[in-house]
Every structure is written in structure tokens, then in C-alpha cells.
Design an enzyme around this catalytic site. Structure first.
Site, PDB file in Angstrom:
ATOM      1  CE  LYS A 171      -4.224  -1.841   2.020  1.00  0.00           C
ATOM      2  NZ  LYS A 171      -5.235  -1.697   3.065  1.00  0.00           N
TER       3      LYS A 171
ATOM      4  CG  ASP B 270      -8.283   0.522   3.356  1.00  0.00           C
ATOM      5  OD1 ASP B 270      -9.096  -0.250   2.796  1.00  0.00           O
ATOM      6  OD2 ASP B 270      -7.046   0.348   3.312  1.00  0.00           O
TER       7      ASP B 270
HETATM    8  P1  NDP Z   1       0.379  -4.172   9.573  1.00  0.00           P
HETATM    9  O1  NDP Z   1       1.244  -5.370   9.459  1.00  0.00           O
HETATM   10  O2  NDP Z   1       0.713  -2.942   8.819  1.00  0.00           O
HETATM   11  O3  NDP Z   1       0.283  -3.750  11.133  1.00  0.00           O
HETATM   12  C1  NDP Z   1       0.109  -4.721  12.133  1.00  0.00           C
HETATM   13  C2  NDP Z   1      -0.224  -4.045  13.457  1.00  0.00           C
HETATM   14  O4  NDP Z   1      -0.395  -5.066  14.440  1.00  0.00           O
HETATM   15  C3  NDP Z   1       0.890  -3.130  13.975  1.00  0.00           C
HETATM   16  O5  NDP Z   1       0.312  -2.133  14.763  1.00  0.00           O
HETATM   17  C4  NDP Z   1       1.718  -4.112  14.819  1.00  0.00           C
HETATM   18  O6  NDP Z   1       2.486  -3.484  15.801  1.00  0.00           O
HETATM   19  C5  NDP Z   1       0.616  -4.910  15.465  1.00  0.00           C
HETATM   20  N1  NDP Z   1       1.085  -6.247  15.860  1.00  0.00           N
HETATM   21  C6  NDP Z   1       1.315  -7.302  15.054  1.00  0.00           C
HETATM   22  N2  NDP Z   1       1.731  -8.359  15.778  1.00  0.00           N
HETATM   23  C7  NDP Z   1       1.782  -7.942  17.054  1.00  0.00           C
HETATM   24  C8  NDP Z   1       2.139  -8.575  18.291  1.00  0.00           C
HETATM   25  N3  NDP Z   1       2.508  -9.852  18.330  1.00  0.00           N
HETATM   26  N4  NDP Z   1       2.065  -7.866  19.439  1.00  0.00           N
HETATM   27  C9  NDP Z   1       1.672  -6.567  19.409  1.00  0.00           C
HETATM   28  N5  NDP Z   1       1.314  -5.912  18.272  1.00  0.00           N
HETATM   29  C10 NDP Z   1       1.376  -6.595  17.116  1.00  0.00           C
HETATM   30  O7  NDP Z   1      -1.076  -4.676   9.233  1.00  0.00           O
HETATM   31  P2  NDP Z   1      -2.348  -3.792   8.783  1.00  0.00           P
HETATM   32  O8  NDP Z   1      -2.374  -2.569   9.632  1.00  0.00           O
HETATM   33  O9  NDP Z   1      -2.363  -3.647   7.330  1.00  0.00           O
HETATM   34  O10 NDP Z   1      -3.540  -4.764   9.173  1.00  0.00           O
HETATM   35  C11 NDP Z   1      -3.876  -4.987  10.529  1.00  0.00           C
HETATM   36  C12 NDP Z   1      -5.099  -5.899  10.566  1.00  0.00           C
HETATM   37  O11 NDP Z   1      -6.192  -5.267   9.960  1.00  0.00           O
HETATM   38  C13 NDP Z   1      -4.888  -7.211   9.816  1.00  0.00           C
HETATM   39  O12 NDP Z   1      -5.387  -8.225  10.637  1.00  0.00           O
HETATM   40  C14 NDP Z   1      -5.751  -7.098   8.584  1.00  0.00           C
HETATM   41  O13 NDP Z   1      -6.314  -8.327   8.263  1.00  0.00           O
HETATM   42  C15 NDP Z   1      -6.828  -6.118   9.037  1.00  0.00           C
HETATM   43  N6  NDP Z   1      -7.344  -5.300   7.932  1.00  0.00           N
HETATM   44  C16 NDP Z   1      -8.683  -5.324   7.668  1.00  0.00           C
HETATM   45  C17 NDP Z   1      -9.220  -4.558   6.663  1.00  0.00           C
HETATM   46  C18 NDP Z   1     -10.680  -4.632   6.362  1.00  0.00           C
HETATM   47  O14 NDP Z   1     -11.099  -4.145   5.317  1.00  0.00           O
HETATM   48  N7  NDP Z   1     -11.480  -5.168   7.263  1.00  0.00           N
HETATM   49  C19 NDP Z   1      -8.368  -3.666   5.843  1.00  0.00           C
HETATM   50  C20 NDP Z   1      -6.973  -3.710   6.208  1.00  0.00           C
HETATM   51  C21 NDP Z   1      -6.494  -4.503   7.221  1.00  0.00           C
HETATM   52  P3  NDP Z   1       3.971  -2.925  15.447  1.00  0.00           P
HETATM   53  O15 NDP Z   1       3.743  -1.602  14.799  1.00  0.00           O
HETATM   54  O16 NDP Z   1       4.631  -2.834  16.761  1.00  0.00           O
HETATM   55  O17 NDP Z   1       4.593  -3.925  14.533  1.00  0.00           O
END
Ligand code: NDP
Length: 306
Positions: free
Chosen positions: A89, A126
Site C-alpha cells: 500500500k 479504507d
Molecule cells: P500491519 O502489518 O501494517 O500492522 C500490524 C499491526 O499489528 C501493527 O500495529 C503491529 O504493531 C501490530 N502487531 C502485530 N503483531 C503484534 C504482536 N505480536 N504484538 C503486538 N502488536 C502486534 O497490518 P495492517 O495494519 O495492514 O492490518 C492490521 C489488521 O487489519 C490485519 O489483521 C488485517 O487483516 C486487518 N485489515 C482489515 C481490513 C478490512 O477491510 N477489514 C483492511 C486492512 C487490514 P507494530 O507496529 O509494533 O509492529
């Protein structure tokens, strides 16, 4: 005897012909890595068919190192439009000609539109998707306070939707604190006060007490057994709790929040609404949202995710 006997064309054959792929059929696509699981082809093909448009939508796996080539290919092959999903993205931006207002604000593109003059314009639908989901689920955020968990690719859309919905403010929690700080800096203003918080903030009880809506925008919950990042013990029946994950349909967070009497909703409607917005950007036509919602549900059922 003539070799060329006339034969009436049945209604079935006619509709089959309408659905035929020809040299004029427009191709839309979503690129991501991985993307094979995507529900987007189901939603978009149902919408294209419902409106009788001569077009198809496919999911294409594009590795991170191939994003530039993929956009060049899209440009060269005259494809109709492109959706962009994780992890491209942000990466796609340097290869586009301009950005729409929302995409520029969020630094993230999920929809590429080919303008009439051939320029490729990056948009982000989004935020409109999450705003549509709030409305669909009757969650009026005007003047309300939110707790947002996550500061990854999807979190800016959640914050932007809260801002567009007139929320008073939000507190952002994230594992990597600097990303929460950057997100707060991006959105914080007088009319929408956004602050980054530590998970162990001494104010945590007050924050939950003052909050109206709690949103999980992290990827925690995608796997069975994931422990919600949210303080579930502090959720009460006066809260609305949203998880933007829709697979699994009900995360542990939503299940526990529902059991505490909170109003809950998952990320499915966000998915539907962002797709509907993209469809309208590409075709100039109102998207058949109900058709898209049902087609996506059907896909999730058939693939055992629902
Ligand atoms: P990213 O990979 O960009 O971000 C992941 C986020 O989750 C970050 O804030 C990360 O923290 C946090 N995270 C991941 N693993 C852990 C962990 N073990 N402990 C603590 N924090 C954690 O993903 P996206 O933001 O793109 O997507 C996030 C979710 O949203 C996904 O599950 C995706 O499926 C969903 N989504 C749904 C959409 C919809 O249309 N319904 C659209 C887009 C996404 P850190 O910054 O510290 O790594």
C-alpha cells in the site's frame, strides 16, 4: 440441404454470450503478497455482473521486489483499475502519477484509478470503508472518544474515519511506540485530539471509563489463541468494540466483549464498503453494496471461513 441451418438462440445461450470474455473485456485486479485468500474477486465480480459490465476482476500475486514492474505492466496493458493490499500500500506510491486527498494524508494507497488522460491516480478507500461500517452498525462516533490499538497500515484509515465521523479524540496504543507517536502527530488537531499511550499508562482506568468505542486495528486475533491487545476486563456494556479482522469472523476480543454486553462488530463491512468505494471510483457507477456483501459472505462460506 444447407450447411447453415438457422437455430433459435436460447435465453441461456444469450446470457452465456453476455458473460463471454472478449477482446474488449476490461480487467481489474488486486495485487498483494499473499493474495490468494482474498475475498475481493468475489465481491467485485458479483458487482460487475450485477451491473452487466463487460469486465472481470482477478487477484494477482506480486512479490515486494516486483511492485514497480507490476504497476508498469498495469499501465502498459491498459487494465481498468487496481486494488493494492498488504504489503504494497505504501510501496506502490512512487510509481503512480498523483494521489487523491485521502491517500496523500494517509501515505497509503489501496485503489489505483486510470484517469482519462492515462495518468495513474492513487486513492485510499479504507477510511470510507470504516466510516461506512460505523454507519452500518449504528455506531455514531460524533463527539465520542476512541481507543485505537495498532499503528500499522490499516490504523490511519481507522483514525481518519473517526475524524470524518466527528469523533472528539482518540488514544492510540501500539507495540512499537514510535509508530503510535507518528500516527498521533499525523492526526492530532484541535477538533480531533489524538494521543499515543503506553499499554501500562497509569491513566488506563480513566481512558477506558471515558472511551465510547474501542477498536482493534492490530493483526492480533488473526490466529486462534491470540490474546487480545485490549484490556478486556475493563470493557463494559456501555462500550462499542470493533475488530477490523473478519477472518476469524469473531475474534477472542469480540467474543469476550460481546459476553460483557458491549455492542460489537468485525471488519467485514469495512471490507465491503472499501470495495464499493473502489468500484465507484473505477466505473463511475453506484456500487451494488448488498450484492457485494452477499457475494463475499458466500465466498467465505464456500471457503470454510464462515
Ligand atoms: P500491519 O502489518 O501494517 O500492522 C500490524 C499491526 O499489528 C501493527 O500495529 C503491529 O504493531 C501490530 N502487531 C502485530 N503483531 C503484534 C504482536 N505480536 N504484538 C503486538 N502488536 C502486534 O497490518 P495492517 O495494519 O495492514 O492490518 C492490521 C489488521 O487489519 C490485519 O489483521 C488485517 O487483516 C486487518 N485489515 C482489515 C481490513 C478490512 O477491510 N477489514 C483492511 C486492512 C487490514 P507494530 O507496529 O509494533 O509492529
Amino acid at each position: 440441404m444447407s450447411l447453415y441451418k438457422e437455430k433459435a438462440v436460447s435465453a441461456e445461450e444469450k446470457s452465456g454470450r453476455e458473460k463471454m470474455i472478449t477482446g474488449k473485456t476490461k480487467i481489474y485486479s488486486v495485487i498483494g503478497f499473499p493474495v490468494e485468500h482474498s475475498a475481493s474477486p468475489a465481491l467485485h465480480n458479483a458487482a460487475l455482473e450485477a451491473l452487466g459490465l463487460d469486465a472481470r476482476y482477478v487477484a494477482l500475486t506480486v512479490k515486494p521486489e516486483d511492485v514497480a514492474d507490476a504497476v508498469r505492466g498495469f499501465r502498459a496493458m491498459g487494465m481498468g483499475g487496481l486494488n493494492v493490499t498488504v504489503p504494497h500500500k505504501r510501496a506502490v506510491i512512487p510509481f503512480l502519477d498523483s494521489l487523491g486527498e485521502e491517500a496523500a494524508k494517509m501515505g497509503s494507497v489501496n485503489t489505483v484509478v486510470r484517469a482519462e488522460d492515462g495518468r495513474l491516480v492513487g486513492h485510499n478507500t479504507d477510511a470510507a470503508g470504516f466510516l461506512g461500517a460505523l454507519a452500518h452498525h449504528g455506531a455514531d462516533v460524533a463527539g465520542k472518544r476512541a481507543l485505537v490499538y495498532g499503528a500499522g497500515g490499516a490504523a490511519p484509515a481507522v483514525l481518519r474515519a473517526l475524524q470524518l465521523g466527528g469523533a472528539a479524540g482518540a488514544h492510540v496504543f501500539n507495540r512499537t511506540r514510535e509508530k503510535a507517536d507518528a500516527l498521533a502527530d499525523l492526526f492530532n488537531c484541535e477538533s480531533f485530539q489524538v494521543k499515543a499511550e503506553d499499554f501500562s499508562s497509569p491513566e488506563i482506568d480513566t481512558l477506558y471509563g471515558n472511551a465510547d468505542i474501542i477498536i482493534n486495528a492490530t493483526s492480533i486475533g488473526l490466529r486462534e489463541g491470540d490474546t487480545p491487545p485490549v484490556e478486556v476486563g475493563k470493557i463494559t456494556s456501555r462500550h462499542t468494540v470493533a475488530d477490523i479482522i473478519y477472518n476469524p469472523w469473531e475474534t477472542a476480543l469480540l467474543r469476550e466483549a460481546r459476553q460483557k454486553g458491549a455492542a460489537v462488530f468485525n471488519g467485514y463491512e469495512m471490507l465491503v464498503r472499501q470495495a464499493a468505494e473502489a468500484f465507484t471510483l473505477w466505473t463511475g457507477k453506484e456500487a451494488p453494496v448488498g450484492v457485494m456483501r452477499e457475494a463475499g459472505l458466500d465466498f467465505l462460506r464456500k471457503t470454510g471461513k464462515l
